[in-house]
Motif scaffolding. Structure first.
Motif, PDB file in Angstrom:
ATOM      1  N   ASP A 292       0.577  -1.092   0.023  1.00  7.73           N
ATOM      2  CA  ASP A 292      -0.292   0.456  -0.067  1.00  7.73           C
ATOM      3  C   ASP A 292       1.490   1.167  -0.315  1.00  7.73           C
ATOM      4  O   ASP A 292       1.245   1.292   0.286  1.00  7.73           O
ATOM      5  N   GLY A 293      -0.227   2.300  -1.218  1.00  8.88           N
ATOM      6  CA  GLY A 293       1.030   3.263  -1.078  1.00  8.88           C
ATOM      7  C   GLY A 293       2.309   3.435  -2.016  1.00  8.88           C
ATOM      8  O   GLY A 293       2.830   4.783  -2.100  1.00  8.88           O
ATOM      9  N   VAL A 313      10.864   7.773   2.535  1.00 11.87           N
ATOM     10  CA  VAL A 313      10.590   6.632   2.068  1.00 11.87           C
ATOM     11  C   VAL A 313      12.109   6.072   1.302  1.00 11.87           C
ATOM     12  O   VAL A 313      12.777   4.800   1.439  1.00 11.87           O
ATOM     13  N   SER A 314      11.712   6.375   0.349  1.00 13.85           N
ATOM     14  CA  SER A 314      13.207   6.129  -0.399  1.00 13.85           C
ATOM     15  C   SER A 314      14.404   6.614  -0.426  1.00 13.85           C
ATOM     16  O   SER A 314      15.643   5.650  -1.079  1.00 13.85           O
ATOM     17  N   GLU A 355       9.173  -2.858   5.110  1.00 18.36           N
ATOM     18  CA  GLU A 355       9.527  -2.087   6.348  1.00 18.36           C
ATOM     19  C   GLU A 355       9.731  -0.868   6.569  1.00 18.36           C
ATOM     20  O   GLU A 355       8.946  -0.159   7.530  1.00 18.36           O
ATOM     21  N   GLU A 356       9.886  -0.366   5.770  1.00 21.14           N
ATOM     22  CA  GLU A 356      10.258   1.186   5.512  1.00 21.14           C
ATOM     23  C   GLU A 356       9.340   1.515   5.395  1.00 21.14           C
ATOM     24  O   GLU A 356       8.740   3.113   5.723  1.00 21.14           O
ATOM     25  N   MET A 357       7.717   1.603   4.325  1.00 24.94           N
ATOM     26  CA  MET A 357       7.055   2.015   4.135  1.00 24.94           C
ATOM     27  C   MET A 357       5.453   1.437   5.154  1.00 24.94           C
ATOM     28  O   MET A 357       5.189   3.238   5.896  1.00 24.94           O
ATOM     29  N   SER A 358       5.731   0.987   6.533  1.00 20.15           N
ATOM     30  CA  SER A 358       5.318   0.437   7.882  1.00 20.15           C
ATOM     31  C   SER A 358       5.980   1.479   8.824  1.00 20.15           C
ATOM     32  O   SER A 358       5.535   1.913  10.121  1.00 20.15           O
ATOM     33  N   ARG A 359       6.690   2.051   8.670  1.00 21.60           N
ATOM     34  CA  ARG A 359       7.378   3.060   9.501  1.00 21.60           C
ATOM     35  C   ARG A 359       7.061   4.203   9.766  1.00 21.60           C
ATOM     36  O   ARG A 359       7.130   5.262   8.504  1.00 21.60           O
TER      37      ARG A 359
END
Length: 359
Positions: A292-293, A313-314, A355-359
């Motif tokens: 998602d996202g 995120v990138s 993992e990075e998207m969920s932070r």
């Protein structure tokens, strides 16, 4: 007396071979079969500047892929191939129509214009692909001495946005360009990936479609260095040998470029490498679609995935895997797969993305 050369070397490894990334297929090493071919060609002396037996044999291999009129001129790199090819197709007052996203326009430091002395007439495209209608936005003014004369249409297969022209699309472009007295150049930096995607021989969308000249790409397909200008229509160019030298693209030890191309093209290494890279891109895209996202921007048809995600995120993800922003202001990135990208590489990257998207 010939000196015996053993395997000893004073060179040291300066990188961590476990580090993987998705920045470019240029980041990958050299395919072992290509390295072996270089070693095979290394013993003894061969005539320099392309008069060697490997370059002679390469011509027969090119005939098998592109037909009996094809003639290959090995060069050092892709920009050199493009600049040399376009010079051979144009007069001093000539211009080249290309997509605005084309490598010759965006990523070659102005070399076609500064070094080649030709004008690029660019056209905005939604997906990196030209059409006859888009070409006509710049295909005019041949008798106007105030305007550079459109003489060549240059297309990229596959495109810089990872999309692939169909055979019929290229045939339509060639027919349209030739009807207007223009020639067609194909930048084939990733031509193998396009053929693998379409599941057709390379000749289907080049010589059989009427393309005049190709810049044949090998570096992104497993070679150490080198590309080739492949002239398909000898009537379309003049003095290629002289132009290659003038463009500083004549290799003295040309056998080491030619034998790499032979290693790729004599059998099916080119296709195996391309199919694998494309398959890894499909695996990556499938995983990304479940996050998602993250939005995939263009059809994934070769070995590239273009996506849009939050900038921060990138940035964090780049600390774990190398890749490039395509449009940093918009948050667009490009992820490339290569012949040595593994399923574990893709899965590790997808896990890091989640993992990075969920932070």
């Amino acid at each position: 007396m010939t000196a015996a050369l053993g395997p000893k070397t004073d060179a040291r490894r300066h990188h961590d071979p476990s580090v993987r990334g998705f920045a470019s297929d240029n980041y990958a090493g050299v395919h072992p079969e290509v390295l072996a071919a270089i070693a095979l060609a290394n013993d003894g002396h061969q005539v320099a500047y392309g008069e060697d037996q490997y370059t002679e044999h390469l011509q027969r291999i090119m005939h098998s892929h592109f037909g009996p009129t094809a003639e290959a001129f090995p060069v050092f790199n892709g920009t050199g191939a493009n600049v040399t090819a376009l010079q051979a197709l144009t007069d001093r007052w000539g211009a080249v129509i290309c997509a605005g996203s084309a490598h010759i326009n965006v990523d070659e430091g102005g070399a076609p214009e500064r070094m080649g002395g030709l004008k690029l007439l660019t056209v905005a495209t939604p997906d990196g692909k030209l059409t006859p209608e888009l070409i006509d936005r710049q295909a005019w003014g041949w008798e106007d001495e105030h305007r550079a004369m459109p003489q060549v249409v240059s297309i990229t297969q596959n495109t810089e946005l990872g999309t692939v022209y169909t055979v019929d699309e290229i045939k339509a472009i060639v027919e349209h360009a030739h009807a207007k007295g223009m020639k067609v150049h194909l930048d084939g930096a990733r031509i193998a990936n396009a053929a693998a995607s379409l599941d057709v021989p390379m000749r289907a969308f080049t010589s059989a479609a009427g393309v005049d000249v190709i810049s044949y790409g090998g570096t992104k397909n497993g070679m150490m260095f080198g590309e080739a200008v492949v002239v398909l229509n000898p009537d379309a160019v003049s003095h290629m040998k002289h132009l290659r030298k003038l463009s500083m693209q004549l290799a003295s030890k040309m056998r080491f470029v030619s034998v790499q191309l032979e290693a790729l093209l004599a059998k099916d290494l080119w296709l195996r490498n391309a199919r694998h890279a494309n398959t890894m891109a499909q695996r990556l895209a499938a995983g990304v679609r479940g996050v998602d996202g993250v939005e995939i921007l263009y059809p994934v048809q070769a070995n590239a995935v273009f996506a849009r995600l939050p900038h921060e995120v990138s940035r964090r993800l780049q600390e774990r895997f190398r890749f490039y922003f395509w449009d940093e202001a918009a948050g667009d990135v490009r992820w490339m797969c290569s012949f040595d990208t593994s399923e574990d590489d893709v899965d590790a990257f997808l896990q890091a993305l989640k993992e990075e998207m969920s932070r």
